[in-house]
Scaffold this motif. Sequence first.
Motif, PDB file in Angstrom:
ATOM      1  N   ALA A   1      -3.021  -5.739   7.447  1.00  0.00           N
ATOM      2  CA  ALA A   1      -2.791  -4.223   7.181  1.00  0.00           C
ATOM      3  C   ALA A   1      -3.561  -3.463   7.494  1.00  0.00           C
ATOM      4  CB  ALA A   1      -2.533  -4.415   5.773  1.00  0.00           C
ATOM      5  N   TYR A   2      -5.205  -3.763   7.153  1.00  0.00           N
ATOM      6  CA  TYR A   2      -6.252  -2.970   7.553  1.00  0.00           C
ATOM      7  C   TYR A   2      -6.329  -2.718   8.905  1.00  0.00           C
ATOM      8  CZ  TYR A   2     -10.789  -2.576   8.281  1.00  0.00           C
ATOM      9  OH  TYR A   2     -12.037  -1.446   8.803  1.00  0.00           O
TER      10      TYR A   2
ATOM     11  N   GLU B   1      -3.207  -0.835  10.354  1.00  0.00           N
ATOM     12  CA  GLU B   1      -3.335   0.304  10.303  1.00  0.00           C
ATOM     13  C   GLU B   1      -4.624   0.953  11.481  1.00  0.00           C
ATOM     14  OE1 GLU B   1      -5.112   3.278   6.492  1.00  0.00           O
ATOM     15  OE2 GLU B   1      -4.882   1.461   6.391  1.00  0.00           O
ATOM     16  N   LYS B   2      -5.766   0.508  11.769  1.00  0.00           N
ATOM     17  CA  LYS B   2      -6.066   1.258  12.756  1.00  0.00           C
ATOM     18  C   LYS B   2      -5.753   1.024  14.486  1.00  0.00           C
ATOM     19  CE  LYS B   2     -10.756   0.247  11.069  1.00  0.00           C
ATOM     20  NZ  LYS B   2     -12.419   0.143  11.017  1.00  0.00           N
TER      21      LYS B   2
ATOM     22  N   TYR C   1      -0.226   1.947  13.266  1.00  0.00           N
ATOM     23  CA  TYR C   1       1.637   0.571  12.323  1.00  0.00           C
ATOM     24  C   TYR C   1       2.387   1.690  12.377  1.00  0.00           C
ATOM     25  CZ  TYR C   1       3.980  -2.359  10.336  1.00  0.00           C
ATOM     26  OH  TYR C   1       5.153  -3.781   9.887  1.00  0.00           O
TER      27      TYR C   1
END
Lengths: 678, 342
Positions: free
Chosen positions: A311-312, A315-316, A319
């Motif tokens: 998820a990290y 997000e970068k 997404y």
Amino acid sequence: MRKVFDFHGGIHPPENKQQSLQTPIVKAGIPPLLVLPLSQHIGAPAVPAVAPGDRVLKGQLIGEARGFVSVPLHAPTSGTIEAVEERQIAHPSGHRAPCIVIRSDGLDEWIECRGIEDYTTLDKSDLLQRIRNAGIAGMGGAGFPSAVKLAVQPEKKISTLIINGTECEPYITADDALMRERAEQIVSGAMILRHLVEPEETLLGVEDNKPEAIATLLTAAQGTGLEVVSFPTKYPSGGEKQLIEILTGKQVPSGGLPADIGVVCQNMGSAAAIHDAVVLGRPLISRITTVTGDAIDQPQNFEVLLGTSMAYLLEKAGYRAERNNRLVMGGPMMGFTVPSPDVPVVKTTNCILAPSERELPTPPPAQACIRCGMCAEVCPASLLPQQMFWFAQGKEFDKLEQHNLFDCIECGACSYACPSNIPLVQYYRASKAEILQLRRDHEKSEHSRLRFEARQERLEREEREKAEKRAARKKAAEAKAKQGTANGEAEEDPIQAAIERAKAKKAAQQSAADAQGGSEGEREKLEKAVVSTRKRLDTAIAKLEQAQAEGSDLVEALQTGVDKTRLKLETAETALAALQNSSDSTTAESTSSTDAAQLAIEKAMAARAAEADLSPAEKARADLEKLEQRLEKSRAKLAQSRDAGDEEKIIEALEATVERLAGKVEQARQQLQQAESA
Amino acid sequence: MALMRVTSPHAHGPMSTQRVMQSVLLATVPGIIVLTHFFGFGTLVNILWGCVVALSCEALALKLRGRPLGFYLKDCSALVTAFLLCIALPPYSPWWLIAVGIASSILLAKHFYGGMGYNPFNPAMVGYVVLLISFPVQMTAWAPPRGVGELPGLMEALQACFVPATFDAVTLATPLDVMRQNSSLLVEDLWSQSPQFGRWAGIGWEWVNIAFLAGGCWLLYQRIFTWHAPVAMLASIALLAAIFNDAGSSASGGSPLFHLLSGATMFGAFFIVTDPVTSAVSLRGRLVYGALIGVLVYVIRVRGNYPDAVAFAVLIMNFAAPFIDHYTQPRTYGHEKSGGGS
């Protein structure tokens, strides 16, 4: 230009690699929480070497390898161990697995790393140990411990070392980016590998759809003797077996290893990690991961710390969860879907694919197989997928194995090509699992069958021997009775006979002692007796041990047998020793053997006396007592085994024993009554 | 949106069963055009009526078997069966003949065995043989080609189909018939004395075969099937014809070119023999399968009692397909030998 070979089948799916190659590799940074599964490789999981609350430094060992096929685990950044617990991981089954959770402190403080300037001075086993200690497992996707692969048996001469930079799966560009930007690192790693394996040639294999990577590799490899080989793009040319065929024209024998035909394969990413481990002394704590797909705004390659949550990263990269229909770890051909974006990146995460529904649509329901054979045309293992599908549906496992199901590499080319949308690979996976399960079950039942048969045979043999003995005794008794009535003589029992025999022996010995030469023959005989008795003793002990292990009710009887045999051996040994001592003095020799004979006579006489002392009634009572004791013991054992919830078979056997003994006790009781009334 | 959990592969190629079937339908178009040019609208009417019957039979069978109608109808397999059977039937066949044939194909040969993909025999050929055995007169009534006889118009074609009693059919023996029945004339004389013969084979027939060859080549190019079975079949026919040509004597079975361009040779080679469901599966197996069909076609044509032989040859080899499969398993990667026959 080196000759390259072709392999059977293969497909050309849309590559979709350009999207993630627009920017250079980006460092993903330090996430607040890192979740590190203890098993990120094939083999035994690592064992935690830290406890919650411990502060760890970047690169510090946090999980120790357990066993040969295993690798250790290191902290990707400095921080505090928050927990060692089960977390959801990226696994096809979506299960939870033990993980070490690190709360990072943001300092990114390294543990002291000691690299080696000149690894050629290092002993090879030390070098291998270094690679192993750095936690390096194949980074192409399977995650096989690199050091295990490199620890080739010395009798297998390796002719070709292959560094695999094929990356044939669509979308994935992690190795491509690595080759473009860090070719020197790869070349250095490849040279370390070459030093270790000592092949005749070292090939860096790259598909021809990566011209930039090939160019930088060529420059970096100049003057090193490493050969960069490019070959036509076709999926699945990056499969180890397929790449070996492309580069050497040889096929890895079914069920064998590449080393069997003198080949060792390593991934480009692994080569770079080996460079870090040996030259810089840094363990494997990060990797390059492609984040791509239509649901990603900026598809790109990240250098990401292991344990970072997907998820990290997503997000970068921007997404768009609402556009995403499935999240795949790996590529669209062999990758698997993960249950949620919260699972961590591991050593084998080469790609996170977040496609839209339009890009990779939900598979439509399968239509009937029309046996068109398109699957067979594309199968890189030259299998007949359509036939195997047929057999898999009918659970005809013999036929499946005869059609070499286990040579299927699950590349997915058949499913890709199938016009009827049949999930062929899924059928093969399921069938493989089922066959393996059946084999395990079969092995287990075979084992118990053998055990049962051996026990049955032993019981029968014992029963037979007993019966024979009984018959012999009966016969002897009858003969004796006949003789007694016929001659009207005093009872001539076996004891008397033994006395006679011993006496005769004694006389013979004396005469032999008189005639010097006899001692040699006597010694030989005694030696033989010692050897055979010892042998008997050994077998008796072995039997006793087995009986003890099996908890048989024969332990007692066997124990007396062993004691008796031991006594015999001792007697025989002393006799032999005495004989040897007196090799110069015949008198002593003759006395000792006389003594032995005398002893036998006395023993036999004592036994006779003891037997004579007992009245039939007493004898019967003694028997009954003994049997009752045994029955008691057997009952206790049965109860114990019932309490312990043993296998039904054991309980049944014990029950049978108790019953038998009860019968015997009853018989003995009757005999006693008879004897008393008489 | 909840994330989907499915197993790999996630990507799928562009090929679909529907596309395979549609390609086959498309590839028959040149042959149908040439047939219509030389023999009139009979074949077209056959096909139109055949499609109606086929879709009705398919829908009926699916309904009785409790299968989803739309899902199975859109795979176009019933249409392919209708096209293939109706091309094989003589033009101007009566409606009931077509209906019986199609019903045999779809119901008997296909759905009785479990439907799409489960039929051991080629449905179109089963329908054809049922008709040939039951109604030999209607099945051997081929119209004379353009240039030899008068061609009926569209209205007459419709009339022939739907009101057969009022249609006065004109028929002519096919070149294969003429060749088989000849026992006294040199091939050269036969050629000059019979009106049916053209440059290489029968008038019309040679072009019909060339058109189906073209359609077949397009399918090969589209990778709908492999070359193995058709090429093996054509090669074995040509080889046998060459051996028994006897330099065109009265005992000749006909030249290789005559056999390749006569009757249903090309149609059979590219549209019937290539039916994947009922043929052998491995490439080696398909070579054997095709070659043996070629042998049977030649033998039945020259020595048998029927005008053409593709249907019988194909059905007989359908029986043998599993047997061929058993002995022609390919060599798997990493294995010394092929696994067949064990």
